[in-house]
Design an enzyme around this catalytic site. Sequence first.
Site: not given
Length: 203
Positions: A8-11, A13-15, A150
């Site tokens: 999975r992708h990194g963090e 702002e929406w996460n 994702h």
Amino acid sequence: MNRLYLIRHGETEWNLYNKTQGCRDIPLNDNGRHQSMMLARRMSMYNIDKIYSSDLRRAVETASYIAEILKKDIIRMKEFREINFGLWEGLTFEEIKKNYPEEHKVWKETPHNAKIPGGEMLKDVYERVMVGLRKVLDESSNQDIIIVSHGGPIKLMVLGLLGIDISKYNRFRQDNTAVNIIEIYENKNAVLTLYNDTRHLLW
């Protein structure tokens, strides 16, 4: 044997603020970039043949850190995009629950039956993702492959490869930069050897 590293992708702002991203093209935040650097250090320990990625920015950015350290190109595929959450995109989980109570209830309890306003149904995402995965496996016999994607698509790939019904979707979790490893043998049997592992963030 193929060995798949589903990541999975990194963090973003929406996460960080629990906003639903879906197909919105949101970049990594500073922490997400740091996570991706730590992830890349970890992946440098493996013999990787190919790197695939969702074409959304947060996935490509994450993959680029790995690609740089492994000296590999990134193959971008739309099939590995996140679920299109339609009108839910940009909303927090609490806002979705408040503004779409009935649809939210179905999504939480029976996600395979959920009809997200303006979005994709889970079965359609599953078909899309598995078509992409079959393409990757067909052109990558006996190779070790990274797919950066994702939370939704990764869970669906795991379910599909292990023969678990997508109704169990909400019983699985994916954290940012989590590494999942699945080995696929000549007889097409798939074995999950690692799930949702983020130990590299503690190094």
